[in-house]
Structures are given as C-alpha cells and as structure tokens.
Scaffold this active site. Structure first.
Site, PDB file in Angstrom:
ATOM      1  N   ASP A 273     -45.109  41.208  24.900  1.00 54.88           N
ATOM      2  CA  ASP A 273     -45.437  39.880  24.066  1.00 54.88           C
ATOM      3  C   ASP A 273     -46.519  39.151  24.902  1.00 54.88           C
ATOM      4  OD1 ASP A 273     -45.054  37.910  22.411  1.00 54.88           O
ATOM      5  OD2 ASP A 273     -42.824  37.287  22.981  1.00 54.88           O
ATOM      6  N   GLU A 276     -52.397  37.006  24.555  1.00 58.12           N
ATOM      7  CA  GLU A 276     -53.614  36.421  23.917  1.00 58.12           C
ATOM      8  C   GLU A 276     -54.156  35.168  24.627  1.00 58.12           C
ATOM      9  OE1 GLU A 276     -50.145  34.948  23.134  1.00 58.12           O
ATOM     10  OE2 GLU A 276     -50.630  36.822  21.870  1.00 58.12           O
ATOM     11  N   ASP A 338     -45.191  35.050  15.451  1.00 59.85           N
ATOM     12  CA  ASP A 338     -44.348  33.627  14.882  1.00 59.85           C
ATOM     13  C   ASP A 338     -44.379  33.316  13.821  1.00 59.85           C
ATOM     14  OD1 ASP A 338     -43.190  34.545  17.629  1.00 59.85           O
ATOM     15  OD2 ASP A 338     -44.264  32.790  18.771  1.00 59.85           O
TER      16      ASP A 338
END
Length: 633
Positions: A273, A276, A338
């Site tokens: 996860d 970025e 998300d």
C-alpha cells in the site's frame, strides 16, 4: 525556465492531426481519450477516483496515427495533448535532458509490445489469484477472520483469498510486521486452517514505519542503520520513517527481516500500500530526490515482489499494489485505490482500468463496492457485476463488503456471478497467459480490436474482457445502458440471441444482469463449478463455440492443445490437437443434421439453441477432426 522555482525544463512539441486521438499516461480515472487534456505526471494519494490526481502515472502514451512515446525519466513531466494549443502537443520534463523513445506500429496492438520490450514484459500472477478476494478495513481478530471464512464456505459462496488490512498489529496502523498475539493467537494454526479450507491469506503493510507507543523495535533498528530517507540534515521530517529502497542494505533488511518471515509463516501475498508520496526534497542513498518521487513506487513494488519470488518461485509470486511507475507491469497485481461509494466512482473505475491497461499494466482490480464508507445494495451489486469481469476481483471498503450484509438479492447475485467467474477461470487464466505469450491485453478498449471504427475511438463505458467477451457495466441508478456493438455478429451470453453489429442499442437492465456479448467465431473454455480454485480436478471443460461464417481459434497455453474452427454456410469443421483433457464441445445456435469425428458418426444432444458433443478422452492418443453438417435452423 521557471523564474520563481529556478527549475529548468526540456521541451518538445509536435503538430497534432485534427483526427488524432491519444491514449495512455497511466491509470488516471478520467476519460480514455487524452486529446485536449493536460497531465502533470506526479504520483499522489488520489483520495478518490474522480479527479486529475493519480496513483499510477506512466510516462508513456500512444497516438491513433500509429506511434507511441515513452519518456525515460521519473522527474516531473507535463504532457499537454492539445489543451493549451489545439494544433499541437507538447511535453516538458524537469531538467536539461529530454530522453525519450519513439515507437511506431500499424495499430495500438503493435505499440504496447514495443513499450514492454523497453521497460519489461508483464509477469503473470499465480492461478489462484484470479479467484475472489474478500476484505475490509479491517478484520481485527482471528475470530473475525475465521467467522467470515466459515460463512463463505457454509453459504457456498466462492472465494479464494482472505485479506487482513490495517489491524493485525498491536497498534492499528502502526506497522511492525508482527501479528498481535492477543488478537491473533496461534497465528500459524489459523493460517494452516485457512489453507486447509482452500483459502490464501493476504496481509497489508506500508513503507512508512512509526515508532508507536508499544511497537518501536523495527523503527529503532531502521533508524540506527540508516535505512530511512530524510532531509539532507538527517531530520526525518515526519513522525514516521520512509524506507529508502535505493539503499541495497535497506532493501535486504526489508525483504529478509520484515517480509520473508511472514511468507514462511504461510502468508501468501503482501499488499504493497501507499508508495506514491515519497518527498522529492528528501535525500536518498542512490538517487536524486527529484527522480525518486515517482520512481519510489517501482522500487517498492520490486522489493516486495522479489521477496515473494525468492521465497515461492516465479510462478507463485505476486503483490497487491496501489502505486506504480513505468516497469511496474513486472510486479503484478495492482488495484485502483480508494474509490468513493457512488455510481460516479464506479464509472471512473472502469475508465481507470482501461487507462492503466493502455499504459502497459494488464492485471488490475477495483475495490468492489467502493472504498469510502457505506455502499448501497444497488451500487454493491452493480460493482460486483463489473468486478467479476476484471482480471482480479477484490471486495474491500471501510465497512463490511461481505454479500450477506447487503441483503438477500446481493447474496443471490454474488452466487450467480461469482459462480460464473469460477466457471470462466479457464478462459480468464488463458487470457492472462496470452498476456505473456502474445503480449496482448485482458481489459481491451473497443478501439484496441476495432481501430478503424470511429464509434469506438473514445468509448470507455464498455470493453472487451479478453479477446471474446464484450462487457457493458451498468453505471447508473436508472439501470440503463448504451451498448455499441462493432460490425459482425454478436451473441447474447445468456440467451444466445444474435445481434448484428455496427449499431448502438439502449437497454434497461434488471439489477441482477450485466450485459455481455460474445464475438462471432469465439471459442471459450468453461470449467466446472468451484468454491475455490483447485477444489476440483482441472481436466473437464466445455469448449463453447460460436460459429458464424469465418474462423476461430483457441490455444490453451496451460494444457498445450489448440482448437481451430472453420464455419461456412452449410457446415462447421473443428480440429482439436491431442490432449488428456475430457472435453465437451458446445455449439451455439447450431442445429446439426449430423456430426462426424474422423469420418465416424458420433452422438450429440440438443438443448434449446445449443448442441452438446461429448468427446470424453477420445483425444488422448491423436488429434480429432470433426465435421458438423448444419440442419434446418
């Protein structure tokens, strides 16, 4: 030159044809047509899927005029594809150097393989990963994990993977790569029980290490050994440390100390996860910070994937990643981040799927049901239907995403389409292997296969799932869809109605149906019903044939046999090479006058619009040549 920031940029511009279309540049969840748009390729936590922000920008785009450009950099890039000046496109790259590759080809199909030859061929994840993943943020105890796993099996709802997200540590979100013994007692026993019940286990983690109230060993070790990136003066800037994946010692520590011990306990896959948001102003051991912000995702994906590959072998390695950069196709699988819980986010997720596919990353999933907070039963069902026709399918969100929490209709639709997905695993997995063998796509925008069809140019509300299936997700609460079928004959997947292509259609679709059409002369392998991949022997398939006039071909890369079909006005010829598989051929919309195999009459049965020809193990010793004489239709 920017007088304010003192930054220098290398620039290039090119005339743009009035009819030219542009595609690519990563997952960004806006329209597939990039013409007239401006993109700053700077990965960020998108916090949704409805803006210009992106987790997975890729510095590669293609033109409908037969060329593609890959910018060999990870620095700031601005691609203006006609937004500022309608007659031209231009690119600016931070720094004095403009380094790019120009690729040409007759079609998009030719250009993506050229990009892969530069940045790496896609790896194919293991077969079990194409089953369904069940998750939320987060299962917090062993009891909860086993309850969900048990209810899926007792309800006969197919599922292959249980994912534990942020709550398996002593402190939720404080990732120390250790199971809390109170929440998850005897964790090896739990994992073994999951495996015995046909499940794989996935675990969340992230590259930011906090020094928690009780969890500080990992943080202190990394800080003491210089495994974190930080400000040039050594200040880490944030309450957490960022693992520096340009430091070989930090990579070795991450793989050997943090990841591999979990894999040896029986964990099957790691969720990679974040990734970025690496600061460009940080000092990294092996790269300039301006290069590292976008590149960080690739190095992070690489380290986690290599740990799995070194532990399990290449055929069993995968990760579950949110961020990416050029080359990340070597480290599957990626998901769309998300998404909101609304129909707009569902529609944007379809666009993101196709955009990432056109950017060279073939394996993808969304958070089925949407991520942010509560999902309505109607949205859950529509997202479920779309998710079953993606390469990978994971249910995930802030709250429960188990079907029984959305009502009986959701359970029924889950059972229907999950059951269909598992029967389609021979087709889905073969399309995945074709990614490696043919360098083709699984999620294919319509113009990929029909480049001269002007109606397909910017179409991003439907797609071909593999070579043969046209999928039209329902993207609104009105249950209405607009369907475009290119020229040719298309068969309704459910009732075998044949539609002549080259036209648009509008339909109102019941909540329990997603429109799917089969391309003419398709050959689709379908397997038995299963609750998880590997539950049954993979040796009995139905080979579904949709003969019109023309040719069709199936090459089974897993089992090493081929089926070729030649259909004319009065007969269908089917040639199948030798195989140990037990095959039944199913011909759609064909009523035979007779069937012969190698010159001998053989039996068949009719069921509505379908003809069943059971070949059994006739093909174990030699190839089979069938001729089906058409009767009165």
């Amino acid at each position: 030159f920017d007088r304010n920031t003192k930054e220098q940029y290398a620039c290039e511009a090119a005339w743009s044809d009035p009819y030219e279309e542009f595609y690519g540049l990563g997952e960004n969840f806006t329209s597939v047509s990039r013409k007239g748009r401006l993109f700053d390729l700077w990965n960020t936590n998108s916090l949704g899927v409805n803006t210009e922000r992106g987790y997975k920008y890729i510095p590669f785009y293609m033109s409908s005029r037969g060329y593609g450009i890959f910018y060999n950099t990870s620095r700031k890039i601005r691609c203006d594809l006609g937004a500022t000046l309608s007659k031209a496109s231009y690119t600016m790259v931070e720094g004095a150097l403009l380094d790019y590759f120009l690729m040409t080809g007759d079609a998009i199909k030719d250009i993506i393989p050229a990009y892969h030859r530069l940045t790496g061929l896609p790896a194919v994840p293991p077969k079990w990963s194409f089953g369904i993943w069940m998750s939320k943020i987060s299962y917090g105890t062993r009891e909860e994990v086993e309850r969900v796993a048990g209810q899926m099996r007792s309800s006969r709802l197919p599922c292959d993977v249980i994912h534990i997200d942020t709550d398996w540590f002593t402190e939720n979100w404080v990732c120390d790569w250790k199971f809390d013994e109170k929440k998850f007692p005897k964790v090896e026993e739990m994992i073994e029980k999951l495996h015995q019940d046909g499940y794989k286990l996935s675990l969340w983690q992230l590259p930011y290490i906090e020094r928690g109230k009780t969890s500080y060993e990992v943080y202190d070790e990394a800080a003491a050994n210089g495994y974190f990136a930080g400000n040039p003066d050594g200040d880490l800037q944030f309450p957490h440390g960022l693992i520096d994946f340009t430091n070989p010692e930090a990579v070795h520590w991450y793989k050997e100390k943090l990841i591999k011990p979990l894999l040896r306990k029986g964990v099957d896959v790691i969720k990679v996860d974040f990734g970025e948001s690496a600061p460009a102003f940080f000092k990294y051991a092996g790269a300039d910070g301006r290069d590292m912000h976008n590149l960080y995702a690739l190095l992070y994906n690489k380290a986690a994937y290599e740990a799995a590959k070194e532990e399990f072998g290449e055929d069993k390695a995968l990760i579950w990643a949110r961020s990416a950069w050029a080359g990340s196709q070597k480290y599957p699988v990626h998901w769309g981040g998300d998404a909101g819980t609304d129909f707009g986010s569902l529609a944007s997720s379809v666009k993101g799927c196709l955009n990432l596919s056109l950017s060279g990353i073939p394996f993808w999933s969304s958070d089925i049901g949407g991520f942010w907070f509560e999902s309505s039963p109607e949205l859950y069902i529509r997202w479920l239907e779309f998710g079953m026709f993606c390469s990978h399918a994971r249910f995930h969100g802030f709250y429960s995403r188990e079907p029984w929490d959305f009502g009986q209709q959701a359970v029924d639709v889950y059972r229907k389409y999950a059951g269909l997905r598992y029967r389609l695993i021979p087709y889905i997995y073969n399309q995945a292997l074709a990614v490696r063998e043919e360098d083709t796509l699984i999620h294919r925008p319509v113009f990929y296969d029909y480049p001269s069809d002007l109606s397909a140019a910017g179409l991003d509300t439907q797609y071909l799932f593999g070579k043969e299936l046209m999928v039209i997700p329902v993207l609104n609460e009105d249950n209405s869809v607009r369907i475009y079928l290119p020229r040719g004959q298309w068969t309704d997947f459910y009732d075998d109605t044949v539609e002549e292509g080259g036209k648009w259609m509008e339909q109102v679709v019941p909540l329990d149906k997603i429109p799917v059409y089969v391309r003419e002369n398709a050959i689709i392998p379908i397997g038995p019903e299963m609750e998880y991949i590997g539950q049954k022997e993979d040796d009995q398939w139905e080979i579904h044939c949709y003969p019109m006039e023309g040719k069709g071909r199936l090459c089974s890369y897993e089992h090493g046999f081929t089926v070729e079909m030649h259909a004319s006005a009065d007969r269908v010829k089917i040639d199948c090479t030798r195989t140990d598989m037990n095959l039944t051929f199913v011909l759609h919309n064909i009523r035979p006058a007779g069937v012969q195999a190698d010159g001998q009459d053989i039996g068949f049965r009719m069921d509505h619009k379908r003809t069943y020809i059971h070949m059994g193990n006739r093909m174990q010793d030699h190839d089979i040549h069938m001729v089906i004489e058409k009767g009165e239709q």
